[in-house]
Scaffold this motif. Sequence first.
Motif, mmCIF file in Angstrom:
data_model
loop_
_atom_site.group_PDB
_atom_site.id
_atom_site.type_symbol
_atom_site.label_atom_id
_atom_site.label_comp_id
_atom_site.label_asym_id
_atom_site.label_seq_id
_atom_site.Cartn_x
_atom_site.Cartn_y
_atom_site.Cartn_z
ATOM 1 N N UNK A 25 -7.151 8.562 -9.134
ATOM 2 C CA UNK A 25 -7.106 8.882 -7.393
ATOM 3 C C UNK A 25 -7.606 10.098 -7.230
ATOM 4 N N UNK A 26 -8.437 10.484 -6.337
ATOM 5 C CA UNK A 26 -8.258 11.813 -6.218
ATOM 6 C C UNK A 26 -7.924 12.090 -4.289
ATOM 7 N N UNK A 27 -8.065 10.639 -3.772
ATOM 8 C CA UNK A 27 -8.193 10.965 -2.343
ATOM 9 C C UNK A 27 -6.609 11.143 -1.556
ATOM 10 N N UNK A 28 -6.008 11.465 -1.078
ATOM 11 C CA UNK A 28 -4.378 11.680 -0.625
ATOM 12 C C UNK A 28 -4.453 10.715 0.610
ATOM 13 N N UNK A 29 -5.529 10.334 1.327
ATOM 14 C CA UNK A 29 -5.792 9.330 2.266
ATOM 15 C C UNK A 29 -5.172 8.050 2.317
ATOM 16 N N UNK A 30 -5.380 7.353 0.431
ATOM 17 C CA UNK A 30 -5.323 5.914 0.211
ATOM 18 C C UNK A 30 -3.322 5.674 0.630
ATOM 19 N N UNK A 31 -3.094 4.415 0.920
ATOM 20 C CA UNK A 31 -2.080 4.464 0.649
ATOM 21 C C UNK A 31 -1.441 3.311 0.310
ATOM 22 N N UNK A 32 -2.841 1.960 -0.290
ATOM 23 C CA UNK A 32 -2.268 0.572 -1.045
ATOM 24 C C UNK A 32 -3.100 0.774 -2.264
ATOM 25 N N UNK A 33 -2.092 0.491 -3.097
ATOM 26 C CA UNK A 33 -2.644 -0.118 -4.627
ATOM 27 C C UNK A 33 -2.877 -1.042 -5.187
ATOM 28 N N UNK A 34 -3.938 -1.969 -4.915
ATOM 29 C CA UNK A 34 -3.615 -3.713 -5.594
ATOM 30 C C UNK A 34 -4.548 -3.436 -7.067
ATOM 31 N N UNK A 35 -3.995 -4.564 -7.708
ATOM 32 C CA UNK A 35 -4.248 -5.162 -8.633
ATOM 33 C C UNK A 35 -5.030 -5.825 -8.817
ATOM 34 N N UNK A 36 -6.030 -6.053 -9.596
ATOM 35 C CA UNK A 36 -6.544 -7.522 -9.323
ATOM 36 C C UNK A 36 -7.034 -8.184 -10.625
ATOM 37 N N UNK A 37 -6.995 -9.494 -11.160
ATOM 38 C CA UNK A 37 -6.995 -10.161 -12.311
ATOM 39 C C UNK A 37 -8.753 -11.258 -11.797
ATOM 40 N N UNK A 38 -9.460 -10.367 -13.186
ATOM 41 C CA UNK A 38 -10.623 -11.500 -12.790
ATOM 42 C C UNK A 38 -11.222 -12.567 -14.498
ATOM 43 N N UNK A 39 -10.766 -13.575 -14.092
ATOM 44 C CA UNK A 39 -10.979 -14.378 -15.121
ATOM 45 C C UNK A 39 -13.239 -14.505 -15.085
ATOM 46 N N UNK A 40 -13.048 -14.429 -16.026
ATOM 47 C CA UNK A 40 -15.305 -14.908 -16.965
ATOM 48 C C UNK A 40 -15.647 -15.913 -15.430
ATOM 49 N N UNK A 41 -16.237 -16.529 -15.458
ATOM 50 C CA UNK A 41 -16.787 -17.169 -14.324
ATOM 51 C C UNK A 41 -16.221 -17.131 -13.112
ATOM 52 N N UNK A 42 -15.172 -16.253 -11.796
ATOM 53 C CA UNK A 42 -14.785 -16.380 -11.794
ATOM 54 C C UNK A 42 -14.908 -15.218 -10.786
ATOM 55 N N UNK A 44 -12.444 -11.793 -8.273
ATOM 56 C CA UNK A 44 -11.332 -11.592 -8.784
ATOM 57 C C UNK A 44 -10.145 -11.812 -7.832
ATOM 58 N N UNK A 45 -9.007 -12.121 -7.888
ATOM 59 C CA UNK A 45 -7.948 -12.390 -7.566
ATOM 60 C C UNK A 45 -6.862 -11.135 -7.221
ATOM 61 N N UNK A 46 -6.043 -11.108 -6.356
ATOM 62 C CA UNK A 46 -4.500 -10.301 -6.246
ATOM 63 C C UNK A 46 -3.929 -10.229 -7.379
ATOM 64 N N UNK A 47 -3.254 -9.141 -8.282
ATOM 65 C CA UNK A 47 -2.301 -9.695 -8.892
ATOM 66 C C UNK A 47 -0.847 -8.901 -8.751
ATOM 67 N N UNK A 48 -1.163 -7.806 -8.474
ATOM 68 C CA UNK A 48 0.253 -7.492 -7.970
ATOM 69 C C UNK A 48 -0.949 -5.680 -6.623
ATOM 70 N N UNK A 49 0.515 -5.392 -5.831
ATOM 71 C CA UNK A 49 -0.043 -4.367 -5.317
ATOM 72 C C UNK A 49 1.667 -2.948 -5.450
ATOM 73 N N UNK A 50 1.033 -2.625 -4.893
ATOM 74 C CA UNK A 50 2.270 -1.477 -4.546
ATOM 75 C C UNK A 50 1.627 -0.331 -3.420
ATOM 76 N N UNK A 51 2.626 -0.060 -2.596
ATOM 77 C CA UNK A 51 2.346 1.390 -1.545
ATOM 78 C C UNK A 51 3.109 2.461 -2.052
ATOM 79 N N UNK A 52 2.248 3.810 -1.895
ATOM 80 C CA UNK A 52 2.896 4.955 -2.816
ATOM 81 C C UNK A 52 4.477 5.460 -1.902
ATOM 82 N N UNK A 53 5.121 4.637 -0.996
ATOM 83 C CA UNK A 53 6.604 5.187 -1.317
ATOM 84 C C UNK A 53 7.655 4.603 -1.907
ATOM 85 N N UNK A 54 6.740 3.551 -2.943
ATOM 86 C CA UNK A 54 7.646 3.701 -3.988
ATOM 87 C C UNK A 54 7.445 3.509 -5.490
ATOM 88 N N UNK A 55 8.471 4.257 -6.880
ATOM 89 C CA UNK A 55 7.620 4.821 -8.036
ATOM 90 C C UNK A 55 6.973 3.265 -8.751
#
Lengths: 116, 113
Positions: A25-42, A44-55
Amino acid sequence: QQQVKQSPQSLIVQKGGISIINCAYENTAFDYFPWYQQFPGKGPALLIAIRPDVSEKKEGRFTISFNKSAKQFSLHIMDSQPGDSATYFCAAEALIYGGATNKLIFGTGTLLAVQP
Amino acid sequence: NAGVTQTPKFRVLKTGQSMTLLCAQDMNHEYMYWYRQDPGMGLRLIHYSVGEGTTAKGEVPDGYNVSRLKKQNFLLGLESAAPSQTSVYFCASSFGQPNQPQHFGDGTRLSIL
């Protein structure tokens, strides 16, 4: 600046292998980074997320690695299983004009196929 | 435990026809969103709402209108459908606080001939 770039577009992994999907990403204002998982015909559902204060954040076989200085983050799926076959989207949360809304900017998606 | 429900699931329209997609959520979420999903382009925000009676434009709002007359419902309208609007449409909702997940419906697959 509002884009989230995701790679690869598709990925084939053998059962038991490690799946790795990358986002940048480029925008340094982003502060939450989730990953979504999507199965066919469904939807997206939240899988896992992270904030930039942890590695790194781990939940079961799924791990997010975050590199704030490089503005990159990645999803690692350990011991990949055929049931993990799905489309994965990274995303970043942005504020709109300073307002309190969790508007998400999504990557273009990665189609993962785990072969038995 | 329905979550986010979208109707219809499939629809075929002719160019120039109009239709309304309905989204209903039973989680008392304040915020609701409409996205379209196209191959290789991820999910793009069309319109969103931060509360009953309010709507705002997202990334790709042209050709669409929305209404949020009730907190639990968010309607997406196509006044004059065009082939470029062939897509899968997803509705989502959230509590609206930062870092809160969005909950998605299972989508409406819309084809414009």
